[in-house]
Design an enzyme around this catalytic site. Sequence first.
Site: not given
Length: 839
Positions: A519, A522-524, A526, A541, A636
């Site tokens: 989907l 990001g920084g943390f 997928s 996530k 963020d």
Amino acid sequence: MKNLPPTSLSPSSPFGFHMALPLLMLLILSTLALHPHRSSAADSLSGNQSLSGDQKLTSEGGKFVFGFFPLGNSPKRYYIGIWYNTNMVSKLTPVWVGNRDTPVLDLSSTELKLSKDGNLVLLNQSKSLIWSTETNITANSTMAVLLDSGNLVLQDSSDTSRILWQSIDHPTDTWLPGGKVGLNKLTGENQHLTAWKSLEDPAHGLFYLEIDPSGSSQYFILWNGTKNYWSSGDWNGKIFSGVPEMTSNYIYNFQYVSNASANYFTYTVNTDDVISRFTMDYSGQIKQWTWLSDAQNWILFWSQPREQCEVYALCGSFGSCNENNSPSCGCIKGFSERSPGEWHLGDQSGGCARNTPLQCGGSSSAGTEKDKFYQMDSVRLPDNPETMEAGSSSDCESTCLYNCSCTAYSYSSKCSLWYGNLLNIQEQYNGYDQSTLFLRLAASELPSSSSKSNKGGIIGAAAGGAIGFLALLALTWLVILRRQRRRIIGAAKAAADGVLVAFRYSDLRRVTTNFSEKLGSGGFGSVYKGSLPDSTFIAVKKLINLNQGEKQFRAEIGTIGTIQHINLIRLRGFCADQNNKCLVYEFMPNSSLDAHLFHGSKTDLDWGKRYLIALGTARGLVYLHEKCRDCIIHCDIKPENILLDASFIPKVADFGLAKLLGRDLSRVLTTMRGTRGYLAPEWISGVAITAKADVYSYGMMLFEIISGKRNTDHWEDNKNGFFPASAMKKLMAGDIRSLLDPRLEGVAEIEEVETACKVAYWCIQDEEMSRPTMEQVVQMLEGTMEIIMPPVPKSLQLYSGQQERIVFFSDSTVDQSNQTQSTFSSSPGRSSNSASLKE
Ligand SMILES: *[C@@H]1O[C@H](CO)[C@@H](O)[C@H](O)[C@H]1NC(C)=O
Ligand SMILES: *[C@@H]1O[C@H](CO)[C@@H](O)[C@H](O)[C@H]1NC(C)=O
Ligand SMILES: *[C@@H]1O[C@H](CO)[C@@H](O)[C@H](O)[C@H]1NC(C)=O
Ligand SMILES: *[C@@H]1O[C@H](CO)[C@@H](O)[C@H](O)[C@H]1NC(C)=O
Ligand SMILES: *[C@@H]1O[C@H](CO)[C@@H](O)[C@H](O)[C@H]1NC(C)=O
Ligand SMILES: *[C@@H]1O[C@H](CO)[C@@H](O)[C@H](O)[C@H]1NC(C)=O
Ligand SMILES: *[C@@H]1O[C@H](CO)[C@@H](O)[C@H](O)[C@H]1NC(C)=O
């Protein structure tokens, strides 16, 4: 780095004395060897003095140190260089290196001194020259002085204003405040910032930054002196056109000098509190770092090119770059790293080597098979193809197969062939030019297709005996699957009831069909879509770079799991298996705000929806900032993190993760790729971050909700622009409708647009105290708090773009703004006019 006393002598120093020498003698010598008239550490070297072992020069104000420092292990290599004194920056951070290509292994026999001709030279035991300042000296005697700016200056001892050489004119990879990077038009010398080869090797790497040698004001980053893969755009007097985010760097003064003798840039930092530097990093990016003393670490504030994979040929030949991996470099199928040691320190220039040699088309001797092609989808094709006309994909394939040096092909209306090394491949690439590459590999690398044709007989023979066993296996498998299904259904029920569920990793893999439907990332980590047996969807996530223990992880999850608000995304569950940590969220059918704002010629977000999204997001943030047990700063806020449910109710996502990553804010910053446009200026100043940093990011996002474009996107007939800077004039002229996303065709409550715009300006004030709290933002948007005209943030005044200058406020507005400032101010004593409105 141990901070050894500057006057200590190494036992076998090149003074030619032995260890047995009386201590007194040593003491006399050491004071002689260094500055005789200064009691503190010496900052200069002159005449017959020399530097060796642990001896150092320390600049007068104590900011920088010049001496030998080690890198690497077994063997340790030593370099002469300049770094920050440990009382400034506790991490050894060299800003200049002399002998970058010729390290010294035996420190005790190495000596740095002024040679007879006045140059600074590095000699080994046999007095061979290792490194020198290599300049033509016209002075009878010279001395070297380390300045507080980090500059080592070689000057005429009889006239110290005569500078004969200085390190700042010969930068290595670091551009310090006051330094220059530019072109000397008289000598033709172009100063480069040349990246280190790797994390532990300061030798000249493949990437360098230089100013346009043909005389324009642009900077380029080049790979191996040939391929130019990034350019800054021209300097317009305030910013580089390709770097609109420079407007927010308001503590920097950039200056461009262009005259008959030179073209160069230099910059200064307005405040002494900030330790900051630019480097040409070994990753091929130019990076701006700031020292955060709280974290005792450098934080990355800015970098270009923004995406790691935009760096040309970063992963070497037959390497491939992947933005979704960390680190991003890997080898393509059938290849392995040529030198793993260097590779893992960040030097991938060696590239990858083939695991199995190619058979090559012609050889069809018994037992050998022809090479095969492996299909790689969604790739950025390698560089330097040879193209030819070909009727079909199979013509293209056979052309490649026929020539032994052809390593890959790709077919789309034309046939592209590659001979030899493949450079600059990117996998899982989603650019407009993504394509399919067919990679030539030895047949044995691709066993699946060949096993049917060649080994069919063997399988047939074995099949009879194995069939019973296989049936048993299948049965067991079925039982396991059913159990798993039952377990997942149970978990789904619990999750629906609001219980935080601990999922097994294997279960999550199943419900996401092996993490196949992505989907976003990001920084943390997928996020993948999953579907539960009761046909509800979830978003999973997969966290990366998590270096927290299980207990701590569960504790944090417990905290995040209790947060419930209509405008905050709900955590349903998690998994915390040994190496796999995941968070499970409710699934949002309308994806994220950016998908609706920035794409397409039509928009499904009318103004009413947008206003409610702005308001809902603000309410979610109020809850995070004030209502839950520990104040959570999101850190963020950006459209990608605002998710929309079926009826477009906004849900703030990704909160609490900064904390999950071990409270190390630097970590958060370095992993926030591409979101610098939303960062509040206090991130750079090194002060503690407060909830007002979220207010700033929220303000930046509010502009984008109004305009339907990224703030940094091209604005107004393809002129470069920064929306918050260009919108001010229109706001003041009352020309509100023109600020609105053109796709809305002017259909909006103009009063609401004006309110949103003013709120956005209040949110992006430079001073934290001038910004409202999220609570006040909600009140202003709801109309229960009066809102007056905001002042122009200082950082926006720096920007004029290629458009006319912003018109500034009259005095009466200034007075009003001060009033409002005190209502926003959290500490009552503060009354200074923070946003200076003069130019
Ligand atoms: C350096 O040493 C030599 C020999 O000891 C001496 O002649 C010379 O004057 C010294 N130079 C300086 C600058 O001290
Ligand atoms: C000094 O450097 C020279 C030239 O690099 C080299 O030949 C010599 O072996 C070195 N001597 C020592 C003692 O390291
Ligand atoms: C130094 O002088 C020599 C001879 O005069 C000349 O060949 C050389 O180019 C000069 N080097 C520099 C860096 O000016
Ligand atoms: C070097 O010393 C000589 C004699 O003391 C003097 O005449 C000359 O001007 C000096 N040169 C420089 C460059 O200082
Ligand atoms: C860089 O260029 C040089 C020639 O200019 C070449 O010999 C070298 O192989 C190149 N390096 C890489 C990694 O391609
Ligand atoms: C060019 O500018 C630099 C810095 O302002 C100055 O030092 C230098 O003298 C100038 N050169 C000419 C030829 O004007
Ligand atoms: C293979 O292709 C290369 C590059 O086009 C060419 O130089 C070479 O002669 C070809 N070899 C054969 C055997 O056709």
